[in-house]
Enzyme design. Structure first.
Site, mmCIF file in Angstrom:
data_model
loop_
_atom_site.group_PDB
_atom_site.id
_atom_site.type_symbol
_atom_site.label_atom_id
_atom_site.label_comp_id
_atom_site.label_asym_id
_atom_site.label_seq_id
_atom_site.Cartn_x
_atom_site.Cartn_y
_atom_site.Cartn_z
ATOM 1 N N PRO A 173 4.563 -1.342 58.324
ATOM 2 C CA PRO A 173 4.328 -1.220 56.883
ATOM 3 C C PRO A 173 4.573 -2.544 56.160
ATOM 4 C CG PRO A 173 5.776 0.521 57.658
ATOM 5 C CD PRO A 173 5.640 -0.464 58.768
ATOM 6 N N PHE A 174 3.714 -2.828 55.217
ATOM 7 C CA PHE A 174 3.861 -3.981 54.328
ATOM 8 C C PHE A 174 3.664 -3.470 52.914
ATOM 9 C CE2 PHE A 174 2.161 -7.364 51.747
ATOM 10 C CZ PHE A 174 3.006 -8.422 52.025
#
Length: 65
Positions: A2-3
């Site tokens: 995840p970013f």
């Protein structure tokens, strides 16, 4: 991996508040989506209020009223 990219205006947010935002977003992704915190990246961009606007005016102008 995840970013998460968070954009806020630069107007007094403390280091502690930003750390809390990072911790809580990371915890939420782990709790709800099962994402590994080791692989989770959070970026906070602070934008000057002269560079953020809506309805044809900068945030600086709007807040000065």
């Amino acid at each position: 991996m995840p970013f998460v990219h968070v954009q806020i205006t630069r107007d007094g947010t403390t280091r502690e508040q930003k750390a809390q935002v990072i911790a809580e977003i990371t915890e939420t992704l782990q709790r709800i989506l099962g994402k590994d915190p080791i692989l989770t990246h959070i970026v906070i961009d602070e934008i000057d209020t002269d560079n953020w606007g809506w309805q044809g005016e900068t945030t600086t102008v709007i807040r000065s009223r």
